[in-house]
Design a protein around this motif. Structure first.
Motif, short mmCIF file in Angstrom:
data_model
loop_
_atom_site.label_atom_id
_atom_site.label_comp_id
_atom_site.label_asym_id
_atom_site.label_seq_id
_atom_site.Cartn_x
_atom_site.Cartn_y
_atom_site.Cartn_z
N GLN A 105 -8.19 0.87 -3.82
CA GLN A 105 -8.21 1.34 -5.20
C GLN A 105 -8.55 2.81 -5.29
OE1 GLN A 105 -10.22 -1.04 -8.34
NE2 GLN A 105 -11.43 0.78 -8.77
N ASP A 106 -9.60 3.22 -4.60
CA ASP A 106 -10.12 4.58 -4.74
C ASP A 106 -9.25 5.63 -4.05
OD1 ASP A 106 -12.18 3.38 -6.10
OD2 ASP A 106 -13.58 3.45 -4.42
N ARG A 107 -8.72 5.31 -2.89
CA ARG A 107 -7.94 6.30 -2.13
C ARG A 107 -6.44 6.18 -2.33
NH1 ARG A 107 -10.91 6.23 3.85
NH2 ARG A 107 -13.04 6.62 3.09
N HIS A 108 -5.98 4.96 -2.58
CA HIS A 108 -4.53 4.74 -2.65
C HIS A 108 -4.05 4.36 -4.04
CE1 HIS A 108 -4.57 4.99 1.71
NE2 HIS A 108 -5.53 4.09 1.73
N GLY A 109 -4.96 4.22 -4.99
CA GLY A 109 -4.58 3.95 -6.37
C GLY A 109 -4.00 2.57 -6.61
N LEU A 110 -4.32 1.61 -5.74
CA LEU A 110 -3.79 0.26 -5.89
C LEU A 110 -4.73 -0.55 -6.78
CD1 LEU A 110 -2.68 -0.34 -2.19
CD2 LEU A 110 -1.28 0.40 -4.13
#
Length: 218
Positions: free
Chosen positions: A60-65
């Motif tokens: 979520q935080d690094r890849h925006g998933l």
């Protein structure tokens, strides 16, 4: 997979997410040797659950998933998994659509996702609720670990109900042994609890000043 989850490779490695070992990833609690040749080996199941949660948060935080579709596609690529079936199973357990946004910093959501992945990877749930809660607490999800025992709810409730300095102190004292720093305490009681705590402290300060003024004028 099917059968007894305690016979699975992930359970034997105390790595319920079947996280692959990379020398650059210095996970806390890695066993010696740190892998079975491909997958990480951890000293405890709680360390493995911690790593699972932190890796998911990085999606979520690094890849925006932020959807089950995106998260599981990265977690279990179709090159070696039935990704669609995996996605459907996880979404069903979470009670969300494949493209519904989810927040992996929300304790309940993370717990649901972690448990769904463990069930899929190991073919069942071999862990007691307390083991899951402790692994997630180690990952910084303090609210989840305490909410299971009711500690946070009781402590935060006393702050809101009492709105006094004593209630604030009692709540923080209750949370402090479990929380890793002030930030964790604040996350645990939530924004409404923090607001009530500020009001309570302010009220207590005003009360003390009035008491001192009365004593001076006697």
């Amino acid at each position: 997979m099917s059968g007894d989850p305690k016979l699975s490779r992930g359970y034997r490695n105390r790595n319920p997410g079947n996280i692959e070992h990379l020398p650059t990833n210095k996970w806390l609690g890695l066993e010696t040797p740190p892998s079975d040749g491909r997958f990480c080996r951890f000293r405890s199941h709680q360390h493995g659950i911690r790593a699972l949660a932190l890796l998911l948060q990085s999606y979520q935080d690094r890849h925006g998933l932020r959807t089950v579709r995106g998260i599981v596609a990265r977690w279990a690529p179709s090159s070696e998994n039935d990704t669609r079936a995996y996605q459907a199973a996880v979404a069903a357990r979470l009670g969300v659509g494949l493209d519904d946004p989810i927040d992996l910093h929300d304790a309940a959501t993370m717990r649901g996702l972690v448990e769904a992945i463990i069930r899929h990877e190991l073919g069942g749930m071999p862990y007691a609720p307390e083991t899951i809660a402790e692994g997630l607490r180690m990952a910084g999800l303090v609210q989840l670990g305490l909410a299971h025992s009711g500690t946070v709810r009781a402590a935060a409730g006393s702050v809101v109900a009492g709105v006094t300095a004593a209630a604030v102190v009692d709540a923080v004292t209750t949370l402090a042994p479990h929380a890793e720093g002030l930030a964790a305490v604040l996350r645990s009681i939530g924004p409404w609890g923090v607001a009530a705590a500020v009001i309570g402290v302010a009220a207590w300060t005003i009360h003390q000043r009035l008491q001192r003024q009365r004593e001076v004028t006697r």
